[in-house]
Design an enzyme around this catalytic site. Structure first.
Site, PDB file in Angstrom:
ATOM      1  CG  LEU A   1      -1.931   1.110   1.334  1.00 48.22           C
ATOM      2  CD1 LEU A   1      -2.977   0.966   0.254  1.00 48.22           C
ATOM      3  CD2 LEU A   1      -2.558   1.124   2.711  1.00 48.22           C
ATOM      4  CG  ASP A   2      -0.478   4.626   0.514  1.00 44.64           C
ATOM      5  OD1 ASP A   2      -1.236   4.564  -0.458  1.00 44.64           O
ATOM      6  OD2 ASP A   2      -0.853   4.893   1.658  1.00 44.64           O
ATOM      7  CD  GLU A   3       6.226   2.069   0.848  1.00 48.95           C
ATOM      8  OE1 GLU A   3       7.060   2.461   0.026  1.00 48.95           O
ATOM      9  OE2 GLU A   3       6.192   2.462   2.029  1.00 48.95           O
TER      10      GLU A   3
END
Lengths: 291, 291, 291, 291
Positions: free
Chosen positions: A234-236
C-alpha cells in the site's frame, strides 16, 4: 524500400515503440537501422541507461508505411540479439480505461473532460463505484456506470465482478480516482502495472488514512499528491508523478482537502496521459518517464 | 498626543509588535487603541485566530514617536487584561546571528550575500564550524570564524564553547547551515526557539541521514527542503518554510544533491528573513508565518 | 452590548466588510472600535496602505449578532469622519454570476464544478453564448442557457439583451470565460468593476488575438494566463491573478493551446473566488488582493 | 574496432556531439552507425524535428576510445550526405567565460559560486566592468578583473578593448550579468551566438529600461526574468530560459528589484549551464534546449 523514400505517405502509420534491455553498445544503431530499413522516419526519440540497474530504456515514435506483423517480426529478431523487452502500439490509440471512484467527483470529472476536449488518449469504458453519487456525471459523459457496493462480506465478490468487467471490456488501464477501498493483494497482482492510484499526499509523507489531517497536524507549508502504480504494498508502488501546492497556517483541514483536489487531479491527469502515451517504463520499483 | 497628530515625524520610530493570547472579542480594538493613544500609525497588520488551540496571534508594524519604556508600560497593562505574550522590536533591526556549518558552503554564501546586498536584517557575528573549509568565505565577508572540531570525546566541550559564544556575542539566532552534527538535547533546550535548521528533504519524508539517497531510491519526482526550528526531537521541530524542485529519472543521487542546494538555500533564506522580521510565531508545534 | 459578550451566539452573522479611504492614523482603531461596540469578534483582517496613492485599504471578517441597518448606520457615521468607501456583505453569500462563453468549455466546466463541489461562493444564474456548444454542459449543471448570436449587424442588440439579462437576473458578476467577442466601450462602462475576463497570455505580453501563436513564434519558455477586470481599454484592465506553465521547443501552437487551458481555468477560478469573497479592491488601475 | 568492444575503457573519452540538418529519414541511423563503428556507447541522446523550419536537431553524448581527428573525418563524410552542421566537444570541458557586470553582484556571485561548488562547466577567465564594485568579489574567486569605464566618448574604445580581451583570452562565452550598457550592433554581430544576457523581466513584457518599475505600474502578480542570446535587436534575441516569482500588491518597486534578483540568477545560471553543456541549439530566432 529505401530510407530516403518520401515520408509520411498517405497510408503511413505513426507507431510508438518502447523497449528495455541490458545496456551495451550498438542498441540505438540496431533499432534505428531496423526502423530505417522499413522506411521509418523517427519523429521523437528518448533513451536512458540506468547505471544502477544496468538497463537501457528507449521510446521511439516513428512514421512508417509498414504492416504491424512485418515490424513485429523484425523486432523479434532484435529481441534475441539484445534480450529486448518491447511493446509496439499505434501512436495516439485511445487506451481502454476503467475508472473506480467513491464519492469525490473531481478526478473523474477532470479525466472525462480532458478525454473529450483535450484529446487525452483514453477511452472511458466504465465507471465502477461503491456509491451512486458519480452516476449522473458518468451518464453525462456517456460512460456506462456500474454500482458495485463493497462490504467486508462482499469484498471478494466485488473484486471478482471488477475482474470480470476488466476482462469483458478489454480494459487496459484501471484508474483509482479517489476510490476509498483497498484492493486485495490478489487483485493487485492480477492487474499489476495496469492500475494507477492518486494518493492525496506527497509520498512517502503521510501514508495511509487522512493524509490532509496528518499534514495539517505536522504544520507543513506545501501539500502534495502522488500518482503511482498500485502494488500489494500500500502506497509503496512506483511513483509516476507528484505535485504540490503552497498552504499556510490559516488553512484548516477542510481547506487542505479542497486545495488538494486541484493538485490531485493535475498529478493524476498527467500520469494517465503519460501512461496512455506509453511514456512510462518500469525500472524496478521506480519509473522512467519519457516526457 | 492626539491620534490625529501628523505622522511619521522626523524622529518617529518604526516598531514591530507581535503578540498572542487566548482568543476573545476586543483584542484588536484594544491593541489598535493603545497604539493610537501613542500617536501610532499602523503600516502593516496581520492576525490569526486558531480555532484548534483557541489562541489569537497578531503582528503589527507601527510608526510612532514614542519612547520604548512608555510603549512597554502600556503593553504591560494590556498584558494583565488579555493574558498577552508579546515582544516589541525596532522594525528592521539586524538580528545577531551565528551560523554553524561543516563543509558545504552554499547556505553560508547565500545568507552572507543576502545580508550584504538585499538587506536581509541579520548581523552575522560568527561562523562556527567543525571544519576549516568555510574560513576563507567567512573572512571575505568579514565574519569572525571559529573552528570548533567535534569528536565523540569533545562533543560536550564543543557545545559548551558554542554556548559561551552565544552568550559573549549576544547571539539571538543560531542557523544550522548544513551543520552535520546533531545537537544534544540539553543544547536544544537551552536555545529553544532560537535555532533554525535546514533539512535537505521535504519533511516528514526522508528524515535522518542521506535524504537525497533515500529520495532517489524511492523514485520521487520532486525533491524538497525544510527549514524548521530545532527541538530535542530530531527533524520534528516546527516547520517554518518548505520548497521543492522537479527532478526526473535521469538524475543520479549526486545530481539531487546539487539541485537540492538551490532549494535548501532558498527555503533557509526565507525562514531566516521571516524570523528576523518577527513574522514567525509558535502555535504549539506548528508555526504562524505572517508574510 | 458589551465587547466581552460571549460570541458567536446562535444567531450571529458572519459579516465581511471592505473599505478604503485616505490613509491617516486612527482608522484601524475606529473600525475595530465600531465592530467591538456591536459585539463583533474579528476572525480575519487585512490592511494595506499604498504609499503611492495615499489610500488605505482594509478587509475585515467579523462575527456579530447585529442587524444590518444598525451596522450600516454606524458605518455611515464613520464614513463622514474618514471619507470611507465601504461595502458590507454576509460572508460566503453566493454572488449571482453570469458566464459568457463561445465554444471552449474548460472555464465554464471548471467554474460550475467548483461551484458545486468546492463551495466556490457563486450562484450561476445564466450562461450566455454566441454558439450552442455549451448548452448541454449548462443543462447538466442546471444553469439556464441563452443563445445570443453576434454579428456585426446584431452586436448592439446582443449587448442590449445581455444588459437586460443582467438587470432581470440581478447579476452581480459577469465572467468572460473565453468569450471570443469584444465588448463595446459602452457595455464595459455600464458593467465597470463587475466583469472578469481571462486572457490567454501573461499580460502585458501578447495582447490581442492568437496569443499562443505569438508566444510560440517568440519562443517563450513559459506560457501564462491573466484574469483581469474588463475596461474599455482592451487587455489593459486591472490584473487580478496570473499564472504560468513551463513549455519547451517541442510544443506546437496547438499544444500550447491545450496546456494553456489548465493555466486559464486555474487563474480564472482564483480570480472569481477572490472577487466573490470580496478580497479584491481597486487601487487605481491596480488591484489589492487580500488572500 | 567492433561495436561490441567492451566500453568505456580506461582511455575512453566522453564526447558531446550536436548537429542540425534538413529533416529526412535515416539521419539517426546514420549517426548512430557512425558512432557504433568507432566503438561509441551512447549515454544520452535527444532529437527534435521542427515541422515549421523543416530542420532536424540532435544532441548525443557518447563514450568512445577514438581520436578526435578520426571522429571529425567521419563526421565530415556525413556532412556531405546530410548537409549537416555539427560541433564536437569533450563532455564537461569548461567553457572559457568572460562576465561583464556593472554594480549588481548577485549574478556574478552566483555563477562564480556554482562554478566552484556545483561543477558548472565554465572557466571564469575575466570579469569586465565599467565600475569597480565587483573587483573584491572577482578577486576572492581568483578571476582577473578589468575595469573598462564607458562614456559616450569612450564607448568604441571600450568595446575594442573587450573584443581584444575576447581574442587574447580565447573567450568562448560572454555573459552580461546585469551589465548596464547596451552593446553596439557591430559588437553583437562580432560575438553572435556567444553572448548571453539576463533581462530583468518576463520578455516580451517590459522591454527596455526599468522593467520592475513598469511591472509595478502595470500591477502584475508575477515578476520574471529572461536569459537570451544577444542580437543587434535589443531584448529580441533568442530566449534560452525564463522564470517567475509570485508578488502581490504590498510589494514596492524596490521589493520587486530584490525579489527579482533570485529569479535573475536562477534563470541565468540555467542558461549558462545549458549553453556550456552544448544543450542549446539555434532554430532561427528560437532555441532548442535539450535538457
Amino acid at each position: 524500400m529505401s530510407p530516403a523514400a518520401p515520408l509520411p505517405t498517405d497510408d503511413a502509420t505513426h507507431w510508438v515503440l518502447t523497449l528495455s534491455c541490458p545496456d551495451r553498445p550498438g542498441i540505438v544503431h540496431a533499432v534505428a537501422g531496423l526502423l530505417a530499413e522499413h522506411g521509418g522516419n523517427i519523429t521523437e526519440s528518448q533513451q536512458f541507461g540506468d547505471p544502477l540497474s544496468g538497463l537501457f530504456f528507449m521510446r521511439v515514435q516513428v512514421t512508417a508505411s509498414v504492416a504491424r506483423p512485418v515490424l513485429e517480426a523484425a523486432l523479434e529478431a532484435l529481441t534475441r540479439e539484445f534480450d529486448l523487452t518491447w511493446s509496439l502500439d499505434i501512436s495516439g490509440r485511445p487506451v481502454r480505461t476503467l475508472v473506480m471512484g467513491s464519492t469525490a467527483a473531481h478526478c473523474l470529472n477532470d479525466l472525462a473532460f480532458r478525454q473529450r476536449s483535450e484529446s487525452l488518449p483514453i477511452e472511458l469504458v466504465a465507471v465502477v463505484s461503491n456509491h451512486t453519487v458519480l452516476e449522473p456525471l458518468a451518464e453525462f459523459y456517456g460512460i456506462p456506470f456500474h454500482h458495485v457496493p463493497v462490504t467486508a462480506a462482499t469484498k471478494a465478490d466485488a473484486e471478482a465482478r471488477l475482474l470480470a468487467l476488466v476482462e469483458e471490456l478489454d480494459v487496459e488501464l484501471v484508474v483509482l480516482a479517489r476510490y476509498m477501498q483497498i484492493l486485495s493483494d490478489d487483485l493487485c497482482r492480477a492487474l499489476s502495472g495496469r492500475v494507477i492510484n492518486i494518493h492525496h499526499s506527497f509520498l512517502p509523507s503521510f501514508k495511509g488514512a487522512r493524509p490532509y489531517a496528518q499534514a495539517h497536524d505536522r504544520g507543513v507549508k506545501l501539500i502534495g499528491a502522488t500518482a503511482h502504480y498500485v502494488t500489494g504494498d500500500l502506497d509503496e508502488g512506483p511513483i509516476i508523478e507528484q505535485d504540490v501546492e503552497r498552504v499556510d497556517h490559516s488553512r484548516a483541514v477542510e481547506d487542505l482537502v479542497a486545495l488538494g483536489q486541484d493538485v490531485e487531479r493535475r498529478a493524476l491527469a498527467r500520469a494517465v496521459r503519460w501512461h496512455a502515451e506509453h511514456r512510462v517504463l518500469l525500472d524496478g520499483h521506480r519509473t522512467i518517464v519519457f516526457r
